[in-house]
Design a protein around this motif. Sequence first.
Motif, PDB file in Angstrom:
ATOM      1  N   THR A 232      31.351  10.673 -39.743  1.00 19.55           N
ATOM      2  CA  THR A 232      30.842  12.508 -39.675  1.00 19.55           C
ATOM      3  C   THR A 232      29.525  12.247 -40.791  1.00 19.55           C
ATOM      4  O   THR A 232      29.203  11.329 -41.859  1.00 19.55           O
ATOM      5  CB  THR A 232      31.579  13.583 -40.129  1.00 19.55           C
ATOM      6  OG1 THR A 232      31.413  14.292 -40.314  1.00 19.55           O
ATOM      7  CG2 THR A 232      32.363  13.154 -41.593  1.00 19.55           C
ATOM      8  N   PRO A 235      26.133  18.417 -43.662  1.00 20.11           N
ATOM      9  CA  PRO A 235      25.674  19.314 -42.794  1.00 20.11           C
ATOM     10  C   PRO A 235      24.342  19.359 -43.447  1.00 20.11           C
ATOM     11  O   PRO A 235      23.954  19.496 -44.135  1.00 20.11           O
ATOM     12  CB  PRO A 235      25.942  20.530 -42.601  1.00 20.11           C
ATOM     13  CG  PRO A 235      27.176  20.758 -44.346  1.00 20.11           C
ATOM     14  CD  PRO A 235      27.381  19.187 -43.993  1.00 20.11           C
ATOM     15  N   ASP A 295      30.153  12.766 -35.280  1.00 19.39           N
ATOM     16  CA  ASP A 295      30.803  13.937 -35.638  1.00 19.39           C
ATOM     17  C   ASP A 295      30.055  14.824 -34.540  1.00 19.39           C
ATOM     18  O   ASP A 295      28.547  15.237 -35.267  1.00 19.39           O
ATOM     19  CB  ASP A 295      30.742  14.561 -36.976  1.00 19.39           C
ATOM     20  CG  ASP A 295      32.063  15.723 -36.767  1.00 19.39           C
ATOM     21  OD1 ASP A 295      32.028  16.357 -36.415  1.00 19.39           O
ATOM     22  OD2 ASP A 295      32.131  16.316 -38.934  1.00 19.39           O
ATOM     23  N   ASP A 297      29.984  18.377 -34.523  1.00 15.26           N
ATOM     24  CA  ASP A 297      29.515  19.330 -35.422  1.00 15.26           C
ATOM     25  C   ASP A 297      29.338  19.351 -36.799  1.00 15.26           C
ATOM     26  O   ASP A 297      28.933  20.009 -37.348  1.00 15.26           O
ATOM     27  CB  ASP A 297      31.804  19.932 -35.748  1.00 15.26           C
ATOM     28  CG  ASP A 297      32.121  20.531 -34.927  1.00 15.26           C
ATOM     29  OD1 ASP A 297      31.801  20.441 -33.910  1.00 15.26           O
ATOM     30  OD2 ASP A 297      33.677  20.098 -34.732  1.00 15.26           O
ATOM     31  N   SER A 300      26.317  21.524 -36.933  1.00 17.35           N
ATOM     32  CA  SER A 300      27.045  23.430 -37.876  1.00 17.35           C
ATOM     33  C   SER A 300      27.864  23.211 -38.529  1.00 17.35           C
ATOM     34  O   SER A 300      28.139  24.809 -38.649  1.00 17.35           O
ATOM     35  CB  SER A 300      27.545  23.952 -35.887  1.00 17.35           C
ATOM     36  OG  SER A 300      28.490  23.179 -35.182  1.00 17.35           O
ATOM     37  N   GLN A 301      28.602  22.269 -39.007  1.00 13.03           N
ATOM     38  CA  GLN A 301      29.243  22.739 -39.996  1.00 13.03           C
ATOM     39  C   GLN A 301      29.248  22.990 -41.292  1.00 13.03           C
ATOM     40  O   GLN A 301      27.905  22.948 -41.465  1.00 13.03           O
ATOM     41  CB  GLN A 301      30.645  21.567 -39.901  1.00 13.03           C
ATOM     42  CG  GLN A 301      30.098  19.742 -41.139  1.00 13.03           C
ATOM     43  CD  GLN A 301      30.519  18.663 -40.834  1.00 13.03           C
ATOM     44  OE1 GLN A 301      32.036  18.559 -41.042  1.00 13.03           O
ATOM     45  NE2 GLN A 301      30.343  17.576 -40.752  1.00 13.03           N
ATOM     46  N   ASP A 305      33.817  22.165 -44.518  1.00 10.80           N
ATOM     47  CA  ASP A 305      33.711  21.482 -43.464  1.00 10.80           C
ATOM     48  C   ASP A 305      34.153  19.505 -43.862  1.00 10.80           C
ATOM     49  O   ASP A 305      35.022  18.936 -43.694  1.00 10.80           O
ATOM     50  CB  ASP A 305      34.149  21.531 -42.225  1.00 10.80           C
ATOM     51  CG  ASP A 305      34.233  23.183 -41.716  1.00 10.80           C
ATOM     52  OD1 ASP A 305      35.189  23.991 -42.667  1.00 10.80           O
ATOM     53  OD2 ASP A 305      33.302  23.662 -41.621  1.00 10.80           O
ATOM     54  N   TYR A 306      32.854  19.159 -43.887  1.00  7.48           N
ATOM     55  CA  TYR A 306      32.785  17.876 -44.391  1.00  7.48           C
ATOM     56  C   TYR A 306      34.116  17.923 -45.260  1.00  7.48           C
ATOM     57  O   TYR A 306      34.144  16.604 -45.154  1.00  7.48           O
ATOM     58  CB  TYR A 306      30.832  17.876 -44.682  1.00  7.48           C
ATOM     59  CG  TYR A 306      31.049  16.295 -45.348  1.00  7.48           C
ATOM     60  CD1 TYR A 306      30.981  15.305 -44.326  1.00  7.48           C
ATOM     61  CD2 TYR A 306      30.394  16.402 -46.332  1.00  7.48           C
ATOM     62  CE1 TYR A 306      30.543  14.231 -44.205  1.00  7.48           C
ATOM     63  CE2 TYR A 306      30.450  15.064 -46.829  1.00  7.48           C
ATOM     64  CZ  TYR A 306      30.436  13.729 -45.873  1.00  7.48           C
ATOM     65  OH  TYR A 306      30.124  12.542 -46.038  1.00  7.48           O
TER      66      TYR A 306
END
Length: 530
Positions: A232, A235, A295, A297, A300-301, A305-306
């Motif tokens: 990941t 964002p 990832d 997402d 958009s995360q 969240d990260y």
Amino acid sequence: MNYKHWGRSALSTALISAFLLAGCGSNSEKGAEPKNTEGASEATVNASGFPLTKDPITLKMFTRIAPVNGAFKDMPVFQDYEKMSNVHVEFTEAPTDGFQEKKNLLFASNELPDAFYRSGISQLEATRYGAAGQLIPLENLIEKYAPNLKGLMEKYPEIRSGITTPEGHIYAIPGIVTLDAARTDKKWINQAWLKKLNLEIPETTDDLYNVLVAFRDKDPNGNGKKDELPMTARPPVPGQGLPIVNMMSGSFGLDQQLGYNINLENDKVEIWMGNDRNKEMLQYLNKLYKEKLLDPDMFSQKEADYLAKQSSGNTGFFFDQTNNVFREIQDQYTGIAPFKGTHGDQMQSQGAPIARDFGAFAITSANKNPELTMRWIDYFYSDEGSTMLRFGREGENYEMKDGIPYYTEAFLATGDQGKITPYAGGGAPHLISDKVASFINPPQVQEAQDKLTPFMPKVRYASPMFDENTAQEVNVLRNDIDKYYEEQSTKFIAGALSFDKWDEFQSTLKKMKIDKLQDLYQQAYDKMKK
């Protein structure tokens, strides 16, 4: 504690309108000769040592206060430094939300403080308000009253080149970071998963792909489910580039000099957004994304969240400056070197310059004690002053071990670091060296940095200082080009745009005058090198 990451940022067109408004102020006649207030000081400034002045003096400063901070007047650094210096600082604190608007209003109304402290003076602001006479030139004051800052600028010439206008003036001074580990994200991989799957640390981009496939398919967390997240990244923040691109670009021969997507070779500037190496990088990232190795997402995360994915222990590979977020499970991760790409490229291209936080401090034309003010701020560019700013009081907040300050365990347990220091929240004018970074650079982080250091550029050039007209031209070009590049790159990575459209993508960049933007950066770089 999460520390803000310092990437590139485009100047916003909204700010330009505010700057034009500010031109109506009484001291804002365009082209006015910069004021030199040296010699007009009301206080007698001691040449060295403490106190800085015999009689107590009050300075008024405007500052940004972050959500993690307490009131500046209650911070031990300012209380204790007042006793040492005989200088009382009256801070006007503005919260991060709405801060820029309040700063604009001060310039527009010409109701200026004596100095802007941790106020993120942008390059365009420094150039405009310096030329208008609202910010005073600092180069002579630095020469005479700032031995610590002067010494750093002599040791690292790129500091001076990054803060000097084309006319030769310095209107704002930066936060300075000589510690490599505080200027770049580390590459963290789940070594527990590698061990369980009997895998070696990946050294090439092909190795990384194979490791991520194993993370996806071979149940390294041992729960019998395919719920592992192989990789990941942060964002995106509009106007600041795509973090995943910034972190992987070095493996494809793509550097990030001059605060932008720029390669420097034989003193030639190349903006690489439309070149074939960039295409190869985006194709590689698209392969990872399409195969659910990256990832889904990621675009958009939220930041929270990260961070949660870091601390979950269920993520295979990610990027961050420190190990603060996953400290509870730090043994599960290790830092690794940049990956070697198919052409043999292996760079850690993501990173901030030594003059990391531009415009951290500036003195205004309202200041009747500029010499004293320069001596006041210079203390924080020493290890002693930086220790006071970052760690508070010895015995109460920190203790010395082998000449290095460390927060005491009792103080760490309170979680009150942000209450005692303005560095928490970012952007404070001071020095960050290896002598004052025990909290943000514990052994695991330094070990991770040691893997990156051989692959970092010898010099990381900061964004150049343009004259006001050129700065506005660069701003207009970049606003359009950066938005287009980020949008299209996101689509290429996510598979929403076919690489059959690459020629059209290149053609559009040409129409948006990317060649003109490259010429403007070349001219600025040539001036920096003189």
